[in-house]
Design a protein around this motif. Structure first.
Motif, PDB file in Angstrom:
ATOM      1  N   PRO A 227       1.077  -1.505  -0.091  1.00 26.15           N
ATOM      2  CA  PRO A 227      -0.052  -0.179   0.336  1.00 26.15           C
ATOM      3  C   PRO A 227       0.999   1.018  -0.312  1.00 26.15           C
ATOM      4  N   ASP A 228       2.729   1.442   0.151  1.00 22.67           N
ATOM      5  CA  ASP A 228       2.826   2.079  -0.296  1.00 22.67           C
ATOM      6  C   ASP A 228       2.857   3.100  -1.770  1.00 22.67           C
ATOM      7  N   GLU A 229       2.831   4.010  -1.620  1.00 24.75           N
ATOM      8  CA  GLU A 229       2.358   4.479  -3.381  1.00 24.75           C
ATOM      9  C   GLU A 229       3.015   6.119  -3.043  1.00 24.75           C
ATOM     10  N   ARG A 230       3.248   6.133  -2.267  1.00 25.84           N
ATOM     11  CA  ARG A 230       4.645   8.004  -1.991  1.00 25.84           C
ATOM     12  C   ARG A 230       6.501   6.747  -2.814  1.00 25.84           C
ATOM     13  N   ARG A 231       6.068   5.627  -2.666  1.00 30.67           N
ATOM     14  CA  ARG A 231       7.899   5.809  -3.314  1.00 30.67           C
ATOM     15  C   ARG A 231       7.118   4.981  -3.680  1.00 30.67           C
ATOM     16  N   PHE A 232       7.642   5.501  -5.101  1.00 36.72           N
ATOM     17  CA  PHE A 232       8.354   4.013  -6.868  1.00 36.72           C
ATOM     18  C   PHE A 232       8.914   4.038  -7.878  1.00 36.72           C
ATOM     19  N   LEU A 264       2.175  -5.809  -6.314  1.00 39.95           N
ATOM     20  CA  LEU A 264       2.830  -5.333  -6.923  1.00 39.95           C
ATOM     21  C   LEU A 264       1.930  -4.387  -7.892  1.00 39.95           C
ATOM     22  N   ARG A 265       2.420  -3.278  -7.999  1.00 39.55           N
ATOM     23  CA  ARG A 265       1.139  -3.111  -9.064  1.00 39.55           C
ATOM     24  C   ARG A 265       2.373  -1.749 -10.367  1.00 39.55           C
ATOM     25  N   LEU A 266       1.790  -2.520 -11.714  1.00 40.28           N
ATOM     26  CA  LEU A 266       2.430  -2.044 -12.409  1.00 40.28           C
ATOM     27  C   LEU A 266       1.175  -0.961 -13.444  1.00 40.28           C
ATOM     28  N   THR A 267       2.070   0.647 -13.375  1.00 39.32           N
ATOM     29  CA  THR A 267       0.917   1.904 -13.985  1.00 39.32           C
ATOM     30  C   THR A 267       1.773   2.077 -15.140  1.00 39.32           C
ATOM     31  N   VAL A 268       0.976   1.503 -16.626  1.00 43.32           N
ATOM     32  CA  VAL A 268       1.181   2.108 -17.866  1.00 43.32           C
ATOM     33  C   VAL A 268       1.059   3.132 -18.230  1.00 43.32           C
ATOM     34  N   VAL A 283      -1.910  -3.648 -13.405  1.00 37.14           N
ATOM     35  CA  VAL A 283      -1.862  -4.430 -12.798  1.00 37.14           C
ATOM     36  C   VAL A 283      -1.310  -4.766 -11.917  1.00 37.14           C
ATOM     37  N   LEU A 284      -2.033  -5.718 -11.374  1.00 40.20           N
ATOM     38  CA  LEU A 284      -2.283  -5.547  -9.859  1.00 40.20           C
ATOM     39  C   LEU A 284      -1.916  -7.395  -9.018  1.00 40.20           C
ATOM     40  N   TYR A 285      -0.578  -7.849  -8.743  1.00 41.41           N
ATOM     41  CA  TYR A 285       0.102  -8.833  -8.044  1.00 41.41           C
ATOM     42  C   TYR A 285       0.292  -9.109  -6.882  1.00 41.41           C
ATOM     43  N   PRO A 286      -0.998  -9.575  -6.550  1.00 39.24           N
ATOM     44  CA  PRO A 286      -0.685 -10.521  -5.185  1.00 39.24           C
ATOM     45  C   PRO A 286       0.194 -10.303  -4.235  1.00 39.24           C
ATOM     46  N   PHE A 287       1.233 -10.750  -3.161  1.00 47.52           N
ATOM     47  CA  PHE A 287       2.111 -10.863  -3.412  1.00 47.52           C
ATOM     48  C   PHE A 287       1.709 -12.534  -2.321  1.00 47.52           C
ATOM     49  N   LYS A 288       0.466 -12.563  -1.440  1.00 54.07           N
ATOM     50  CA  LYS A 288       0.034 -13.560  -1.409  1.00 54.07           C
ATOM     51  C   LYS A 288       0.295 -14.809  -1.797  1.00 54.07           C
ATOM     52  N   ASP A 289      -0.209 -14.853  -3.454  1.00 52.49           N
ATOM     53  CA  ASP A 289      -0.175 -15.623  -3.994  1.00 52.49           C
ATOM     54  C   ASP A 289       1.337 -15.866  -4.178  1.00 52.49           C
ATOM     55  N   PHE A 290       2.196 -15.770  -4.077  1.00 54.10           N
ATOM     56  CA  PHE A 290       3.725 -15.488  -4.456  1.00 54.10           C
ATOM     57  C   PHE A 290       4.692 -16.855  -4.473  1.00 54.10           C
ATOM     58  N   ASP A 291       4.265 -17.677  -4.777  1.00 57.88           N
ATOM     59  CA  ASP A 291       4.545 -18.873  -4.652  1.00 57.88           C
ATOM     60  C   ASP A 291       6.322 -19.409  -5.627  1.00 57.88           C
ATOM     61  N   LYS A 302       0.779 -10.325 -17.159  1.00 54.14           N
ATOM     62  CA  LYS A 302      -0.884 -10.124 -17.298  1.00 54.14           C
ATOM     63  C   LYS A 302      -1.394  -8.759 -18.548  1.00 54.14           C
ATOM     64  N   ASP A 303      -2.882  -8.966 -18.276  1.00 55.90           N
ATOM     65  CA  ASP A 303      -3.110  -7.796 -18.981  1.00 55.90           C
ATOM     66  C   ASP A 303      -3.712  -6.433 -18.143  1.00 55.90           C
ATOM     67  N   LEU A 304      -3.092  -5.711 -18.938  1.00 54.99           N
ATOM     68  CA  LEU A 304      -3.583  -4.206 -18.355  1.00 54.99           C
ATOM     69  C   LEU A 304      -4.908  -4.070 -17.790  1.00 54.99           C
ATOM     70  N   GLU A 305      -5.659  -3.287 -17.080  1.00 61.62           N
ATOM     71  CA  GLU A 305      -6.884  -3.446 -16.658  1.00 61.62           C
ATOM     72  C   GLU A 305      -7.357  -1.548 -16.807  1.00 61.62           C
ATOM     73  N   GLU A 306      -8.283  -1.271 -16.865  1.00 61.48           N
ATOM     74  CA  GLU A 306      -8.522   0.162 -17.132  1.00 61.48           C
ATOM     75  C   GLU A 306      -8.496   1.147 -15.700  1.00 61.48           C
ATOM     76  N   LYS A 307      -9.384  -0.257 -14.402  1.00 60.46           N
ATOM     77  CA  LYS A 307      -8.957   0.193 -12.968  1.00 60.46           C
ATOM     78  C   LYS A 307      -8.214  -0.240 -12.210  1.00 60.46           C
ATOM     79  N   SER A 308      -8.078   0.472 -11.230  1.00 60.35           N
ATOM     80  CA  SER A 308      -6.954  -0.622 -10.229  1.00 60.35           C
ATOM     81  C   SER A 308      -7.909  -1.514  -9.658  1.00 60.35           C
ATOM     82  N   ILE A 309      -8.232  -2.778  -9.683  1.00 59.17           N
ATOM     83  CA  ILE A 309      -8.884  -3.521  -8.716  1.00 59.17           C
ATOM     84  C   ILE A 309      -8.139  -3.900  -7.543  1.00 59.17           C
TER      85      ILE A 309
END
Length: 455
Positions: A227-232, A264-268, A283-291, A302-309
């Motif tokens: 959730p830290d959006e101040r650093r990117f 992880l969020r990648l904004t284009v 693009v959002l990727y939660p690390f709780k699913d990171f194996d 991953k495909d881009l999504e218009e809104k950050s879900i």
């Protein structure tokens, strides 16, 4: 009668001689005589040398012994000592030139691999031919192109096209309708160093500003660890392409325990002709699913999504718009709505209002509130406020939007649920900074965003 003059008298009566002229004439005469004599001498020497060279033989007799012990001699052409050679006809054999065969056009057979030849080669990569009743080191005879290919071999210089068929990846060609783009990236976590490596590889099929054109897009990517959006971190700009290739790597220092709660969020973005940043998708990727295995690099797309879900904040979210008019020196804030507001402990109901505060260098300039919306976790405010703000104060001012829960009938009893601070780089980061920057760059336009509430 003419008087006769004796020689003595004539010599005595002659005019005196000029001794200087006489000496000059003598020197000239001697010089001419000397040159003539020198030329004659050179000519005589040349004649003698030429005569001696004419009488010298062109070949001289050279004495020596060869390998067989016999003495070698040369032929003296002047004396004509040429030995007479005799030829024995019995030792002469007739020599007949072979007839020249007619030229034939080389024909190459279609390359076909024999079952017995597949995968067989020598130590140096030379094919090993099977036994065919002849020497194993010699290749089999060439077959005619009219013969069947069952037992034919590779011809010299031929290429088997079946071996070079490129396999196509459906992920790079199969895109659905209204597609915003597809991002390829890789993740690697080093547990001992507590480092997360994010590699941005490429993007395919980005939307173009000009329909039908593949070069009306100047993309770049920002990578967040929510959730830290101040650093990117930010990638390089790619010019005039809808299929950019980045091949860039970025490092985040984060512990493994904290990584399980991050996303992880990648904004284009696309930079248009007016240098404005237009968001293309996320693009959002939660690390709780990171194996993963330690040090293993995982590549995915991953495909881009218009809104950050993503999951809303525990405190809720608020939506408002900003508009700035530099001619009127006016900042307009429209508080639209909030969602996900939970009832605070000790409060009878979810009765909320929004408080908007304009600050300059940590000094409060003005504060305004909306009306109270009762008994709603998703209140709708839709109220507008105007603030006086000069263009010189844009870089030193910030705006705070807070959601308050109030107690009905008890005036002045308010508890803050959370707030959002937007402003320049001095006060905000991430989406809050982007919201303020977009407002400044697009003056007189309404810039609307959702923001998560924080304490």
């Amino acid at each position: 009668m003419v008087d006769e003059v004796s020689p003595t008298e004539w010599w005595q009566s002659r005019p005196p001689l000029d001794h200087k002229k006489a000496s000059t004439v003598t020197i000239v005469a001697c010089s001419i005589t000397g040159v003539v004599l020198l030329l004659i001498l050179v000519y005589l020497v040349y004649r003698v040398y030429k005569k001696r060279c004419a009488h010298q033989a062109p070949y001289e007799k050279i004495y020596g012994r060869g390998a067989g012990g016999k003495e070698h001699t040369t032929v003296d052409m002047d004396r004509k000592n040429v030995p007479q050679l005799t030829v024995n006809s019995r030792n002469v054999q007739a020599f007949v030139l072979p007839s020249t065969p007619p030229k034939k056009t080389r024909q190459f057979d279609r390359p076909v691999v024999s079952p017995r030849m597949e995968g067989t080669s020598g130590a140096l990569g030379v094919p090993i031919y099977p036994d065919s009743g002849s020497d194993s080191s010699s290749p089999p005879s060439r077959r005619s192109s009219t013969e069947g290919p069952q037992n034919s071999m590779f011809s010299l210089g031929a290429i088997d096209p079946d071996l070079y068929k490129a396999t196509q990846d459906d992920s790079e060609t199969n895109f659905p309708e209204d597609h915003l783009g597809r991002v390829w990236f890789a993740l690697e976590y080093q547990r001992e160093a507590e480092r997360l490596l994010v590699s941005l590889i490429k993007i395919k099929n980005l939307p173009s500003r000009t329909p039908g054109s593949s070069n009306a897009c100047d993309p770049f990517v920002k990578i967040f660890l929510l959730p830290d959006e101040r650093r990117f971190v930010q990638s390089k700009f790619k010019r005039k392409t809808t299929n950019p290739k980045f091949d860039e790597s970025f490092v985040f220092q984060v512990s493994y325990k904290a990584l399980q709660t991050r996303t992880l969020r990648l904004t284009v973005y696309d930079v248009d002709r007016h240098k404005k940043h237009r968001t293309l998708g996320n693009v959002l990727y939660p690390f709780k699913d990171f194996d993963y295995d330690d040090g293993q690099k995982i590549v995915m797309w991953k495909d881009l999504e218009e809104k950050s879900i993503m999951e809303t904040s525990d405190l809720g979210e608020v939506q408002f718009s900003l508009t700035y008019n530099n001619h009127l020196e006016r900042l307009t804030v429209v508080v639209l709505r909030a969602r996900g507001i939970k009832k605070l402990a000790g409060m009878p109901a979810v009765d909320t209002c929004a408080r908007v505060t304009l600050m300059n260098s940590n000094h409060v300039l003005k504060t305004k509130k909306t009306n109270v919306v009762t008994n709603s976790s998703d209140p709708l405010y839709n109220e507008s406020f105007n603030f006086k703000l000069s263009p010189t104060q844009l870089d030193t001012s910030s705006l705070s939007v807070a959601i308050l829960q109030v107690t009905p009938g008890d005036e002045g009893s308010e508890r803050q649920v959370g707030r959002v601070v937007v402003g320049p780089f001095m006060y905000a980061r991430g989406k809050e900074l982007e919201h303020w920057t977009e407002m400044v760059n697009n003056q007189k336009d309404m810039v609307k965003r959702w923001h998560a509430l924080t304490q």
